[in-house]
Design a protein around this motif. Sequence first.
Motif, PDB file in Angstrom:
ATOM      1  N   LEU A 163      -1.499   6.848 -20.296  1.00 42.17           N
ATOM      2  CA  LEU A 163      -0.405   7.980 -20.986  1.00 42.17           C
ATOM      3  C   LEU A 163      -1.524   9.030 -21.663  1.00 42.17           C
ATOM      4  O   LEU A 163      -2.285   8.630 -22.577  1.00 42.17           O
ATOM      5  N   VAL A 164      -1.736  10.249 -21.059  1.00 41.52           N
ATOM      6  CA  VAL A 164      -2.516  11.195 -21.308  1.00 41.52           C
ATOM      7  C   VAL A 164      -1.691  12.337 -21.602  1.00 41.52           C
ATOM      8  O   VAL A 164      -1.033  12.871 -20.635  1.00 41.52           O
ATOM      9  N   ILE A 165      -1.695  12.761 -22.827  1.00 36.53           N
ATOM     10  CA  ILE A 165      -1.050  13.903 -23.365  1.00 36.53           C
ATOM     11  C   ILE A 165      -1.939  14.872 -24.233  1.00 36.53           C
ATOM     12  O   ILE A 165      -2.238  14.156 -25.254  1.00 36.53           O
ATOM     13  N   ASP A 166      -2.096  15.947 -24.117  1.00 40.53           N
ATOM     14  CA  ASP A 166      -3.041  16.886 -24.976  1.00 40.53           C
ATOM     15  C   ASP A 166      -4.216  16.134 -25.392  1.00 40.53           C
ATOM     16  O   ASP A 166      -4.495  16.059 -26.483  1.00 40.53           O
ATOM     17  N   ASN A 167      -5.026  15.537 -24.323  1.00 40.56           N
ATOM     18  CA  ASN A 167      -6.243  15.022 -24.558  1.00 40.56           C
ATOM     19  C   ASN A 167      -6.306  13.869 -25.571  1.00 40.56           C
ATOM     20  O   ASN A 167      -7.319  13.356 -26.103  1.00 40.56           O
ATOM     21  N   LEU A 168      -4.874  13.237 -25.862  1.00 43.22           N
ATOM     22  CA  LEU A 168      -4.868  12.027 -26.361  1.00 43.22           C
ATOM     23  C   LEU A 168      -4.572  10.861 -25.538  1.00 43.22           C
ATOM     24  O   LEU A 168      -3.668  11.227 -24.643  1.00 43.22           O
ATOM     25  N   CYS A 169      -5.072   9.830 -25.460  1.00 43.14           N
ATOM     26  CA  CYS A 169      -4.829   8.919 -24.368  1.00 43.14           C
ATOM     27  C   CYS A 169      -4.555   7.332 -24.929  1.00 43.14           C
ATOM     28  O   CYS A 169      -5.088   7.070 -25.910  1.00 43.14           O
ATOM     29  N   CYS A 170      -3.874   6.543 -24.485  1.00 44.36           N
ATOM     30  CA  CYS A 170      -3.700   5.261 -24.641  1.00 44.36           C
ATOM     31  C   CYS A 170      -3.224   4.489 -23.456  1.00 44.36           C
ATOM     32  O   CYS A 170      -2.587   5.048 -22.788  1.00 44.36           O
ATOM     33  N   THR A 171      -3.568   3.172 -23.410  1.00 44.52           N
ATOM     34  CA  THR A 171      -3.202   2.457 -22.241  1.00 44.52           C
ATOM     35  C   THR A 171      -1.987   1.523 -22.585  1.00 44.52           C
ATOM     36  O   THR A 171      -1.836   1.231 -23.826  1.00 44.52           O
ATOM     37  N   ALA A 196       5.080   4.977 -24.890  1.00 46.42           N
ATOM     38  CA  ALA A 196       4.180   3.873 -25.207  1.00 46.42           C
ATOM     39  C   ALA A 196       4.746   2.673 -25.104  1.00 46.42           C
ATOM     40  O   ALA A 196       4.012   1.496 -24.621  1.00 46.42           O
ATOM     41  N   ASP A 197       5.754   2.306 -25.993  1.00 51.36           N
ATOM     42  CA  ASP A 197       6.558   1.192 -26.057  1.00 51.36           C
ATOM     43  C   ASP A 197       7.400   0.901 -24.810  1.00 51.36           C
ATOM     44  O   ASP A 197       7.089  -0.518 -24.241  1.00 51.36           O
ATOM     45  N   LEU A 198       7.620   1.544 -23.959  1.00 52.23           N
ATOM     46  CA  LEU A 198       8.074   1.631 -22.709  1.00 52.23           C
ATOM     47  C   LEU A 198       7.284   0.917 -21.718  1.00 52.23           C
ATOM     48  O   LEU A 198       7.739   0.086 -20.953  1.00 52.23           O
ATOM     49  N   LEU A 199       6.204   1.604 -21.716  1.00 54.65           N
ATOM     50  CA  LEU A 199       4.966   0.946 -20.776  1.00 54.65           C
ATOM     51  C   LEU A 199       4.664  -0.463 -21.070  1.00 54.65           C
ATOM     52  O   LEU A 199       4.444  -1.406 -20.306  1.00 54.65           O
ATOM     53  N   GLU A 200       4.693  -0.642 -22.486  1.00 57.09           N
ATOM     54  CA  GLU A 200       4.311  -2.073 -22.760  1.00 57.09           C
ATOM     55  C   GLU A 200       5.455  -3.108 -22.464  1.00 57.09           C
ATOM     56  O   GLU A 200       5.191  -4.119 -21.947  1.00 57.09           O
ATOM     57  N   VAL A 201       6.669  -2.672 -22.687  1.00 58.56           N
ATOM     58  CA  VAL A 201       7.912  -3.663 -22.764  1.00 58.56           C
ATOM     59  C   VAL A 201       8.044  -3.900 -21.023  1.00 58.56           C
ATOM     60  O   VAL A 201       8.098  -5.126 -20.730  1.00 58.56           O
ATOM     61  N   TYR A 202       7.894  -3.031 -20.045  1.00 60.00           N
ATOM     62  CA  TYR A 202       8.108  -3.044 -18.691  1.00 60.00           C
ATOM     63  C   TYR A 202       6.996  -3.350 -17.904  1.00 60.00           C
ATOM     64  O   TYR A 202       6.853  -3.635 -16.751  1.00 60.00           O
ATOM     65  N   GLY A 203       5.827  -3.357 -18.563  1.00 64.37           N
ATOM     66  CA  GLY A 203       4.476  -3.723 -18.032  1.00 64.37           C
ATOM     67  C   GLY A 203       3.894  -2.950 -16.886  1.00 64.37           C
ATOM     68  O   GLY A 203       3.266  -3.219 -15.905  1.00 64.37           O
ATOM     69  N   PHE A 204       4.112  -1.550 -17.336  1.00 64.86           N
ATOM     70  CA  PHE A 204       3.539  -0.724 -16.352  1.00 64.86           C
ATOM     71  C   PHE A 204       1.894  -0.358 -16.676  1.00 64.86           C
ATOM     72  O   PHE A 204       1.803   0.021 -17.749  1.00 64.86           O
ATOM     73  N   ASP A 205       1.360  -0.555 -15.709  1.00 72.61           N
ATOM     74  CA  ASP A 205      -0.123  -0.218 -15.909  1.00 72.61           C
ATOM     75  C   ASP A 205      -0.843   1.133 -15.603  1.00 72.61           C
ATOM     76  O   ASP A 205      -0.729   1.535 -14.707  1.00 72.61           O
ATOM     77  N   VAL A 206      -0.153   2.082 -16.698  1.00 73.08           N
ATOM     78  CA  VAL A 206      -0.421   3.435 -16.590  1.00 73.08           C
ATOM     79  C   VAL A 206      -0.944   3.839 -17.724  1.00 73.08           C
ATOM     80  O   VAL A 206      -0.700   3.302 -19.015  1.00 73.08           O
TER      81      VAL A 206
END
Length: 429
Positions: A421-429, A409-419
């Motif tokens: 993250l869905v794992i075991d029915n939990l999600c965050c953007t 989650a931190d990696l996506l935010e720091v590097y600006g990936f518009d992805v």
Amino acid sequence: MVEQSDRAPLLDWEEIPPPDPNQAAQPQTQPPREEDSAAEKSAPTGTAAGTGIKVEHVGSDFMVSFVCWCLPHDIILDGVEFKSMASGSHRITSDFIYFRKGGYFGLACFANMPVESELERGARMKSVGILSPSYTLLYRYMHFLENQVRHQLQCPGQYSPLEAFYEDKKAILPPTGNGLVTACPTWSVTNISRCMHPEMKITHPAGCMSQFIQFFGEQIMVLWKFALLRKRLLIFSPPPVGVVCYRVYCCCCLANVSLPGIGVSVPELRPFFYINIADISALETELSYVACTTEKIFEEKKELYDVYIDNQNVKTHRSHLQPLLRLNAADKEKYRKLSEQRQLLLYSQEVDEDCTSNEEDLFILFFMELNNRIFQTLSEVAGSADPTLTGEHVRAMGLDPQGDRSFLADLLEVYGFDVTLVIDNLCCT
């Protein structure tokens, strides 16, 4: 280019208990050019007196006894004496120190000699050093600096060897030292050194990765995550500080990525090397760095760092970073593979006398390939019709879908990936 020898023997670490220090150092400033930077201009070459090495780029000298001598005379060296002598150095006989001074990097050799002098309180301490726009070739001058600091202890004030060295190696420096400070070099397969001289395994910053990983063990995977997230890492250790400066370098190398375009929008992970309280104001504006210190007071300056490393103890006061301190199954598996590859390499070197690769290549490439795989996957997912990162993607990157959720989650935010993250029915953007 090495003409005869690239030898830079490690200094003696034997400790003696001399009285309090009274005198200081003698550095010498000159810039060797960084091999890995294609942007740097060419400069005259020459052979250093007594070293038998061909020097690509050298520019200015300095000598301090708060500061007692330097070349060129107009260079600004305010505070360099505190960088050239680590706090607590009066307890040891010798050390070497990498540091940053404005837009330059420095290397100083320190030595401490007992003397029968009340004025000097029974001990004479000096440092001789050099400054450069780059740090990757500074190790070539360590042997010269070591000899010169011992010469200055025996014959204070005799600067002719330093003057000759400066005249032989000098290159034109920018009028100010406020230029950009480069981050650790980005390695590729073609520029990683091969069959490195045995003495460089410790004395060359690029030849110390194996000692670094053996020192931290599995904790190396924790440092890797913080480095990749461009956090501010501060390493504490009592003197001697030379080998700790190498840990700074190695931490930076953990974040190497060779994929084009990756990381251009994030802060560079800059090596500060040795710092002291005189660097507090500079650190206040840094977004990402790795540094080391011998001053315990920094532990209380929590606004200056994100991660504090005391020997093998890695900790953070940032609550959202706490989950990254815990090793998960994927971390242990990656470290097992790294150790296995190292054992195979050592076996091939011993049995087959293979000198085509070394431990430094192995470690640097291991983390570079790991980082490339992660960012390649993230780039592909971000560019797909369904930019959703699943547990399958995470496992393919060599990460733990649950244990590395916070890291991702931190990696996506720091590097600006518009992805997503869905794992075991939990999600965050």
